[in-house]
Enzyme design. Structure first.
Site, PDB file in Angstrom:
ATOM      1  N   ASP A  62      60.295  -6.664 -34.133  1.00  0.00           N
ATOM      2  CA  ASP A  62      60.914  -5.486 -34.731  1.00  0.00           C
ATOM      3  C   ASP A  62      60.806  -5.533 -36.253  1.00  0.00           C
ATOM      4  O   ASP A  62      60.893  -6.601 -36.860  1.00  0.00           O
ATOM      5  CB  ASP A  62      62.391  -5.425 -34.318  1.00  0.00           C
ATOM      6  N   ASN A  90      58.482   4.126 -27.152  1.00  0.00           N
ATOM      7  CA  ASN A  90      57.608   4.310 -28.319  1.00  0.00           C
ATOM      8  C   ASN A  90      56.664   5.499 -28.175  1.00  0.00           C
ATOM      9  O   ASN A  90      56.104   5.967 -29.180  1.00  0.00           O
ATOM     10  CB  ASN A  90      56.793   3.047 -28.584  1.00  0.00           C
TER      11      ASN A  90
END
Length: 308
Positions: A32, A80
């Protein structure tokens, strides 16, 4: 000053390496912070993803150095797909480039790294699926280190898919409900990973596991290490700290098992508690010295004065 900091960092790395006494078999990483790293440095998201790819290569080397058997990288989640199309297209191009580069790299073949993708890969563009197939074919015969790339992956979707498959087979009378066990479900999960997860690492500062490998991690009570550096800033020191967290978690788990077994042996007295005693013998070294000495004294006393 910079040189002093570098020296101190290397010295700390060596200290951590010296202190480590165990290694997780399977490490899973939530990479991340690529986009936030790019924004912080005034760059595009694609530049952040490319910088993160360099970190990925380093982590692979670190895993080999410490003896990790399996590494799973959360690279692209099902959520995503909702990101801007131009950003995803640039990421897909980078994935194609890196998958083919890894598949052809001498270090991958010398180290016998097996690459495979897990997730709903049928949802990915053709060029990405072709790159995945290429990497998997090129490394299919290796088993020294398993590298799983989680693409179009969602843990909840994985469990739902497995549950639907089981329900369908029960409905078709191909599976008896009484025969459903852990193996039944595992056979219907996405292909791979091959081991339960021992350690989850998340960079970027968020303290959540984001629907990542719930069956393989939660069921195994995996240790979790959260850290603030964005993925492109993740250092070997951070990696070693994560493994230290796993070691502490493992030590705590062993103590808990030993204490539970000790309590069971004491509660049942002379009853048949063979399994509890076996667990106790296996984990008693995890107990603090005072508890261990007391246990050994009790055992010696039992041998000298067995129950009638």
């Amino acid at each position: 000053m910079k040189r002093v900091r570098q020296w101190a960092s290397r010295a700390y790395e060596r200290l951590l390496e010296w202190e480590l006494s165990g290694t997780p078999s399977h490490v899973a990483v939530i990479q991340d912070g690529n986009r936030r790293y790019a924004r912080t440095n005034g760059a595009d998201a694609s530049d952040g993803h490319r910088a993160g790819a360099q970190t990925t290569e380093q982590v692979l080397e670190w895993c080999q150095e410490v003896g990790v058997d399996e590494l799973t990288l959360y690279t692209f989640s099902t959520e995503n797909f909702d990101r801007p199309e131009e950003e995803n297209e640039a990421l897909f191009d980078l994935l194609c480039e890196k998958l083919r580069e890894f598949a052809d790299a001498d270090r991958v073949h010398d180290s016998e790294v097996c690459i495979r993708a897990i997730g709903e890969t049928h949802r990915l563009p053709d060029r990405v699926r072709e790159a995945v197939d290429y990497a998997e074919r090129r490394t299919a015969g290796y088993d020294q280190l398993h590298l799983n790339i989680a693409l179009a992956y969602g843990g909840r979707a994985e469990l739902l898919s497995a549950a639907r498959d089981v329900a369908r087979e029960v409905d078709d009378a191909a599976l008896d409900p009484g025969d459903i066990d852990v193996e039944t479900v595992e056979e219907r999960l996405y292909r791979g990973p091959s081991r339960d997860v021992d350690l989850i690492v998340r960079t970027g500062g968020d303290e959540r596991t984001s629907n990542f490998l719930p069956w393989h991690a939660n069921g195994n009570e995996a240790a979790v290490y959260f850290c603030t550096p964005y993925w492109p800033e993740f250092r070997k020191v951070d990696f070693l700290r994560a493994i230290r967290t796993y070691e502490h978690r493992e030590e705590s788990w062993r103590k808990t098992r030993a204490r539970r077994a000790l309590a069971l042996v004491k509660a049942l007295g002379d009853a048949e508690v063979g399994e509890a005693r076996r667990v106790l013998r296996r984990f008693k070294d995890a107990l603090p010295s005072a508890e261990r000495e007391a246990l050994e004294e009790e055992t010696d006393a039992e041998l000298e004065h067995p129950a009638d």
